[in-house]
Write a protein that holds these residues in place. Structure first.
Motif, PDB file in Angstrom:
ATOM      1  N   MET A  27       1.056  -0.746  -4.961  1.00 28.90           N
ATOM      2  CA  MET A  27       2.196  -0.779  -5.872  1.00 28.90           C
ATOM      3  C   MET A  27       2.866  -2.142  -5.767  1.00 28.90           C
ATOM      4  O   MET A  27       2.719  -2.839  -4.767  1.00 28.90           O
ATOM      5  N   ILE A  28       3.577  -2.490  -6.791  1.00 23.91           N
ATOM      6  CA  ILE A  28       4.328  -3.737  -6.793  1.00 23.91           C
ATOM      7  C   ILE A  28       5.761  -3.404  -6.383  1.00 23.91           C
ATOM      8  O   ILE A  28       6.379  -2.486  -6.929  1.00 23.91           O
ATOM      9  N   GLU A  29       6.250  -4.136  -5.402  1.00 24.46           N
ATOM     10  CA  GLU A  29       7.611  -3.921  -4.906  1.00 24.46           C
ATOM     11  C   GLU A  29       8.407  -5.205  -5.144  1.00 24.46           C
ATOM     12  O   GLU A  29       7.935  -6.303  -4.858  1.00 24.46           O
ATOM     13  N   GLN A  30       9.592  -5.054  -5.661  1.00 26.35           N
ATOM     14  CA  GLN A  30      10.486  -6.187  -5.892  1.00 26.35           C
ATOM     15  C   GLN A  30      11.204  -6.523  -4.590  1.00 26.35           C
ATOM     16  O   GLN A  30      11.769  -5.630  -3.956  1.00 26.35           O
ATOM     17  N   VAL A  31      11.136  -7.796  -4.164  1.00 24.03           N
ATOM     18  CA  VAL A  31      11.853  -8.233  -2.958  1.00 24.03           C
ATOM     19  C   VAL A  31      12.716  -9.442  -3.297  1.00 24.03           C
ATOM     20  O   VAL A  31      12.377 -10.231  -4.178  1.00 24.03           O
ATOM     21  N   GLU A  32      13.816  -9.525  -2.598  1.00 27.94           N
ATOM     22  CA  GLU A  32      14.741 -10.636  -2.805  1.00 27.94           C
ATOM     23  C   GLU A  32      15.250 -11.122  -1.460  1.00 27.94           C
ATOM     24  O   GLU A  32      15.160 -10.407  -0.453  1.00 27.94           O
ATOM     25  N   GLU A  33      15.798 -12.312  -1.452  1.00 30.00           N
ATOM     26  CA  GLU A  33      16.406 -12.831  -0.231  1.00 30.00           C
ATOM     27  C   GLU A  33      17.463 -11.855   0.255  1.00 30.00           C
ATOM     28  O   GLU A  33      18.208 -11.284  -0.541  1.00 30.00           O
ATOM     29  N   GLY A  34      17.474 -11.660   1.566  1.00 28.08           N
ATOM     30  CA  GLY A  34      18.459 -10.756   2.151  1.00 28.08           C
ATOM     31  C   GLY A  34      17.966  -9.325   2.310  1.00 28.08           C
ATOM     32  O   GLY A  34      18.608  -8.511   2.974  1.00 28.08           O
ATOM     33  N   ILE A  94      11.278  -2.563   3.848  1.00 31.69           N
ATOM     34  CA  ILE A  94      10.340  -2.726   2.731  1.00 31.69           C
ATOM     35  C   ILE A  94       8.927  -2.365   3.161  1.00 31.69           C
ATOM     36  O   ILE A  94       8.179  -1.733   2.420  1.00 31.69           O
ATOM     37  N   MET A  95       8.548  -2.751   4.385  1.00 29.33           N
ATOM     38  CA  MET A  95       7.179  -2.545   4.844  1.00 29.33           C
ATOM     39  C   MET A  95       6.932  -1.163   5.435  1.00 29.33           C
ATOM     40  O   MET A  95       5.803  -0.827   5.761  1.00 29.33           O
ATOM     41  N   LYS A  96       7.977  -0.361   5.581  1.00 32.19           N
ATOM     42  CA  LYS A  96       7.751   1.020   6.012  1.00 32.19           C
ATOM     43  C   LYS A  96       6.954   1.723   4.934  1.00 32.19           C
ATOM     44  O   LYS A  96       7.080   1.433   3.754  1.00 32.19           O
ATOM     45  N   GLY A  97       6.146   2.645   5.351  1.00 35.44           N
ATOM     46  CA  GLY A  97       5.227   3.306   4.427  1.00 35.44           C
ATOM     47  C   GLY A  97       5.904   4.113   3.339  1.00 35.44           C
ATOM     48  O   GLY A  97       6.983   4.654   3.519  1.00 35.44           O
ATOM     49  N   THR A  98       5.237   4.156   2.220  1.00 32.49           N
ATOM     50  CA  THR A  98       5.646   5.002   1.109  1.00 32.49           C
ATOM     51  C   THR A  98       4.514   5.991   0.869  1.00 32.49           C
ATOM     52  O   THR A  98       3.346   5.634   0.955  1.00 32.49           O
ATOM     53  N   GLU A 138       3.758   2.541   8.130  1.00 40.42           N
ATOM     54  CA  GLU A 138       2.661   2.000   7.317  1.00 40.42           C
ATOM     55  C   GLU A 138       1.343   2.348   7.975  1.00 40.42           C
ATOM     56  O   GLU A 138       1.160   2.119   9.168  1.00 40.42           O
ATOM     57  N   GLU A 139       0.436   2.931   7.218  1.00 40.67           N
ATOM     58  CA  GLU A 139      -0.885   3.297   7.759  1.00 40.67           C
ATOM     59  C   GLU A 139      -1.887   2.252   7.334  1.00 40.67           C
ATOM     60  O   GLU A 139      -1.959   1.877   6.173  1.00 40.67           O
ATOM     61  N   LYS A 147       0.841  -1.202   0.000  1.00 40.94           N
ATOM     62  CA  LYS A 147       0.000   0.000   0.000  1.00 40.94           C
ATOM     63  C   LYS A 147       0.874   1.249   0.000  1.00 40.94           C
ATOM     64  O   LYS A 147       1.908   1.297   0.651  1.00 40.94           O
ATOM     65  N   VAL A 148       0.418   2.242  -0.744  1.00 43.14           N
ATOM     66  CA  VAL A 148       1.092   3.527  -0.816  1.00 43.14           C
ATOM     67  C   VAL A 148       0.058   4.608  -0.511  1.00 43.14           C
ATOM     68  O   VAL A 148      -1.017   4.633  -1.105  1.00 43.14           O
TER      69      VAL A 148
END
Length: 139
Positions: free
Chosen positions: A101-108, A114-118, A136-137, A6-7
Motif C-alpha cells: 500500500m502507499i502511505e503518506q508520510v511527512e516531516e514530523g 508508520i512502520m508498525k504492521g497493518t 511488521e511481519e 507491506k500490509v
C-alpha cells in the motif's frame, strides 16, 4: 512524500470461505496431477524419438524427474494444507499473504508508528476489519 508499505491480508474462516479454499486446493491438486501425466507423456515421446542418443536420454530423464518431483512436492504441501483446513475451527484467521500500500508520510511523523504492521481482515470476500499497530511481519 509517499512510501510503499507491506500490509498483511488475513481471512476469517467461515463455512463459505472454507468450502472455497478446499475447492481451490483440490483444483490445484487436479492441475498438478495433469501436469505430471503430461510430463511423463512428453518424456516417453522424446525418449522414443531419441532412442539412439543415450547421453541425451539420461539428461532428459533427469530434467523431467526434477520437474515431476517439484510438482509432487507441491502436491504434498497441498495435502498438508487440506488436512490443516479440516482441523481449523470456524472463525480462525488464516494468513492469505501480503500486499503493498502507499502511505503518506511527512516531516514530523512518528516513523515507528508508520512502520508498525497493518492488517486487512477479510470475511466472505468483504473487508471486515483494518488493524493498525501490529508488528511488521517479514516475508
Amino acid at each position: 512524500m509517499e512510501i510503499i508499505k507491506k500490509v498483511v491480508v488475513k481471512q476469517i474462516l467461515t463455512e463459505k470461505s472454507k468450502t472455497r479454499l478446499k475447492e481451490q486446493f483440490l483444483s490445484r491438486q487436479y492441475q498438478l496431477n495433469k501436469e505430471i501425466q503430461q510430463l511423463e507423456f512428453v518424456l516417453h515421446k522424446k525418449l522414443k524419438a531419441n532412442k539412439n542418443n543415450l547421453n541425451y536420454q539420461k539428461s532428459l530423464k533427469e530434467s523431467f524427474n526434477r520437474e515431476v518431483q517439484r510438482r509432487k512436492d507441491r502436491l504434498r504441501q497441498l495435502e498438508l494444507k487440506l488436512g490443516q483446513l479440516d482441523e481449523l475451527a470456524l472463525g480462525s484467521e488464516i494468513r492469505e499473504g501480503t500486499i503493498q500500500m502507499i502511505e503518506q508520510v511527512e516531516e514530523g511523523d512518528n516513523w515507528e508508528e508508520i512502520m508498525k504492521g497493518t492488517e486487512i481482515v477479510i470475511k466472505d470476500g468483504v473487508i471486515h476489519e483494518i488493524r493498525q499497530g501490529g508488528m511488521e511481519e517479514d516475508d
